[in-house]
Scaffold this active site. Structure first.
Site, mmCIF file in Angstrom:
data_model
loop_
_atom_site.group_PDB
_atom_site.id
_atom_site.type_symbol
_atom_site.label_atom_id
_atom_site.label_comp_id
_atom_site.label_asym_id
_atom_site.label_seq_id
_atom_site.Cartn_x
_atom_site.Cartn_y
_atom_site.Cartn_z
ATOM 1 C CD GLU A 153 -2.501 1.637 2.491
ATOM 2 O OE1 GLU A 153 -3.183 2.677 2.545
ATOM 3 O OE2 GLU A 153 -2.383 0.858 3.452
ATOM 4 C CG ASP A 221 7.071 9.052 14.454
ATOM 5 O OD1 ASP A 221 8.049 9.825 14.408
ATOM 6 O OD2 ASP A 221 5.903 9.433 14.264
ATOM 7 C CG ASP A 223 7.336 13.313 16.230
ATOM 8 O OD1 ASP A 223 8.145 13.104 15.295
ATOM 9 O OD2 ASP A 223 6.106 13.170 16.109
#
Length: 531
Positions: A153, A221, A223
Site C-alpha cells: 500500500e 517514530d 518526535d
C-alpha cells in the site's frame, strides 16, 4: 469507539450534483454519489458499518459550474465513519494524522507545487525506492514472489489535504507515473497485503481471510515535541542545536538495542523533515512480525511511562536491565552531564530545577539541597555543574534509606534523555509511515537518511531544501552520460549513502533468503514425493 477518516481514491467513479441553495451567501454543497463498480454490489466489509452514501465538499467561494477535476483538487474530501474495532482488526492510521484535529498544511516559503513537480520529475530516486520495496522479488529467481510489490500500500496526500489511501502499483513505471501526475505533498508507505490494495473491494466479504496485512517493516517514530517538558530552548515542532542532540541520543540507544539485543542488521534511519526521526527495520524476520511481537519489542525499548501531569516519569527498581545499564553508561550519563545540563541550564532557573527536585521522593533531601545551593552561590564552578554535583553526592552517599532514593540519579538522567517512542506507530503492522526522500511542506526539507554511526554530525538546518535543489539543478551544467540528475546536487550524498550502506547489503541478504527458502521448499517437495 474509533474515529477514522476514510477518503476515496481517484479511481472511484464520482457523479457531480449541485444541491439547492440554502440561502446562505457564498456557500454551496456539492453532493457526490459513489457509482457501483462493475462486478461489485459495493456492500461494506462485515466489520464496518454501511457508509454514508455521499461525500460533502464545502467551500466559502464555490464554483459549482466549473470543471469537476478543478473542484476536486481544490476541496477537502472527507468521509467520517465511527467504527468498532472488531475481530482483532486494527484501525489503519496515517503517520502524523490524528482524529479530531485540524490538519491544514502550512506551506513553507521553501515549498510550492511547481518546485515539487520538478523534484519528482528530476530528483526523486524511483529506481532505488522500487528496489527497496521489492526486497529481491525481481523475478530473476524461481523463488521470487512476483506479486509482492503490487500488494504494497501507498498513500498520497495531495494539495488541500486530499488523502488517497490504498494505492498500489505493479511496476516502477506505474509508481513513477502516478507520483508525477498526482504530485503528492506527502507519500506514506503501508503494509504488504494479502491482495492488491487497489482491488480490496472484491475481497471485502471474505473477512480476515480476504484483505489483510501480512508483512511490514518494524518502524519507530520519535518526535522532539514529545520532549517539551524537559527542553526549554524550543517547543512544539521547533528545533535548534541545543535540543536536536536528544534525537541523536535516541538514534544511538535504539539502534544499538535493535542490533545487539535482537540481531537486526538492515536498519534505516530517516530525518522526518521537521521535528524528528523515523526508523525502518527491514530484516525479513522483522517484516514478518505480528502485532503482538511488535508490541513486545516496543515495550522492551519503552522506559518513559509518565505524562505531563506525572512528577515521576521513570521508575527503576533493583539492578538495571542490561539494556538500561548499557544505555546509561555508554550514552545517557555523559550526554546529560557534559552537554544537556549546559544547553538547557537545568539548575540556573528555579522552575527548571524544581522539576528535578520533584523526582526525589524524600522531602528532607530536597530541603537540604536547597539550603546547600544557597550556600554555594559564590562557587567558581558553573552553577549547573555545582548543583548537579551536590544532587549526586547526597543521593549516592548512602545516608538516606528512603525507598527509591538509590536509583534517583539514574531516574533523573533517564527522564530527561531516554528515547520517547510513539508506541502506536510500532505496535501495528498496518500503520503508515512517511516515505524517505519526501519533501516536508512545512519546511521544504527532504527526508534524507541519517547514518547512525555518524548521527552526531547530522544538522537538520543543513538538510537540502526544495528551493536549494532547484537552484543547484539550474546551475548544474552538463551531466556525464548515464549520470543521474541528483549527482550535481546536495541530495547526491544522501542517495549514495542509501544505496551503498543500506540498499545493497539489504538486497544481498534478501537474495540469499529467497534462495534458502526456495531450496528448503524444493527439498521438502522431493521428500514428500519419495514417500
Amino acid at each position: 469507539m474509533v474515529q477514522r477518516i476514510v477518503v476515496a481514491g481517484e479511481e472511484e467513479a464520482l457523479r457531480e450534483r449541485t444541491s439547492a441553495s440554502t440561502g446562505r451567501k457564498n456557500q454551496t454543497h456539492l453532493l457526490l454519489h459513489l457509482l457501483p463498480q462493475s462486478g461489485s454490489d459495493r456492500s461494506p466489509p462485515p466489520t464496518v458499518r454501511p457508509p454514508r452514501d455521499r461525500f460533502i465538499l464545502q467551500s466559502s467561494n464555490p464554483n459549482p459550474t466549473g470543471n469537476f477535476e478543478f473542484l476536486k483538487k481544490r476541496y477537502i474530501i472527507y468521509r467520517m465513519n465511527i467504527e468498532e474495532v472488531e475481530n482483532g482488526r486494527d484501525d489503519m492510521l496515517i503517520d502524523g494524522l490524528e482524529p479530531k484535529q485540524n490538519h491544514n498544511i502550512e506551506i513553507s516559503e521553501e515549498f510550492n507545487s511547481n518546485y515539487l513537480s520538478t523534484y519528482y520529475a528530476k530528483l526523486f530516486p524511483y529506481a532505488d525506492m522500487f528496489k527497496w520495496m521489492l526486497y529481491g522479488n525481481d523475478g530473476r529467481h524461481p523463488g521470487c514472489d512476483q506479486s509482492y510489490f503490487g500488494r504494497r500500500e501507498f498513500s498520497f496526500t495531495l494539495e488541500n489535504e486530499i488523502y488517497l489511501r490504498f494505492q498500489s502499483f505493479n511496476s516502477i513505471t506505474e509508481l513513477e507515473k502516478a507520483i508525477k501526475e498526482k504530485c503528492p505533498f506527502k507519500i506514506d508507505i503501508g503494509a504488504v497485503y494479502s491482495v492488491e490494495p487497489a482491488k480490496r473491494e472484491a475481497y471485502s466479504q471474505a473477512g480476515d481471510n480476504g484483505f489483510k496485512p501480512v508483512e511490514r517493516e518494524l518502524i519507530f517514530d520519535i518526535d522532539i515535541s514529545d520532549y517539551d517538558d524537559v527542553r526549554f530552548c524550543c517547543s512544539g515542532a521547533n528545533v535548534c542545536p541545543k535540543c536536536w542532540p536528544l534525537m541523536t541520543v535516541a538514534i544511538k540507544v535504539i539502534d544499538t538495542a535493535l542490533r545487539d539485543d535482537f540481531g537486526f542488521n538492515h536498519i534505516l534511519w530517516v530525518y522526518s523533515g521537521r521535528r524528528g526521526v523515523h526508523c525502518w527495520v527491514c530484516d525479513g524476520k522483522a517484516r514478518r512480525l505480528n502485532n503482538e511481537q511488535r508490541a513486545a519489542i516496543a515495550d522492551y525499548l519503552h522506559v518513559y511511562k509518565g505524562n505531563e501531569n506525572s512528577q515521576k516519569k521513570v521508575s527503576l527498581m533493583g539492578p538495571l536491565h542490561p539494556l538500561l545499564a548499557r544505555s546509561y553508561t555508554e550514552v545517557l550519563k555523559d550526554f546529560f552531564e557534559d552537554k544537556f545540563l549546559y544547553s538547557q541550564e537545568l539548575f540556573s532557573d528555579e522552575e527548571r530545577y524544581e522539576k528535578i527536585l520533584e523526582m526525589i521522593p524524600e522531602e528532607s533531601v530536597t530541603s537540604e539541597l536547597r539550603g546547600k545551593w544557597l550556600d554555594n552561590k559564590r562557587s567558581r564552578d558553573d552553577i549547573n555543574i555545582a548543583r548537579w554535583g551536590l544532587v549526586k553526592q547526597m543521593l549516592q552517599s548512602g545516608k538516606h534509606k528512603a525507598q527509591g532514593i538509590r536509583r534517583c540519579v539514574e531516574e533523573i538522567v533517564f527522564s530527561f534523555t531516554y528515547p520517547r517512542l510513539d508506541m502506536g506507530v510500532s505496535k501495528h503492522i498496518n500503520h503508515l509511515l512517511k516515505a524517505p526522500f519526501c519533501v516536508h511542506p512545512k519546511t521544504g526539507h527532504v527526508c534524507i537518511p541519517i547514518d547512525p554511526n555518524h548521527c552526531e554530525e547530522f544538522d537538520p538546518s543543513t538538510v537540502p531544501t526544495l528551493s536549494k535543489l532547484l537552484e543547484e539543478l539550474n546551475r548544474g551544467g552538463l551531466r556525464s552520460e548515464g549520470q543521474d540528475e541528483f549527482e550535481n546536487t546536495s541530495l547526491g550524498k544522501s542517495i549514495r549513502y542509501f544505496r551503498s550502506s543500506f540498499l545493497q547489503p539489504l538486497l544481498k541478504s534478501c537474495k540469499e533468503e529467497i534462495e534458502s527458502f526456495y531450496a528448503a521448499k524444493t527439498q521438502q517437495t522431493k521428500n514428500s514425493l519419495s514417500w
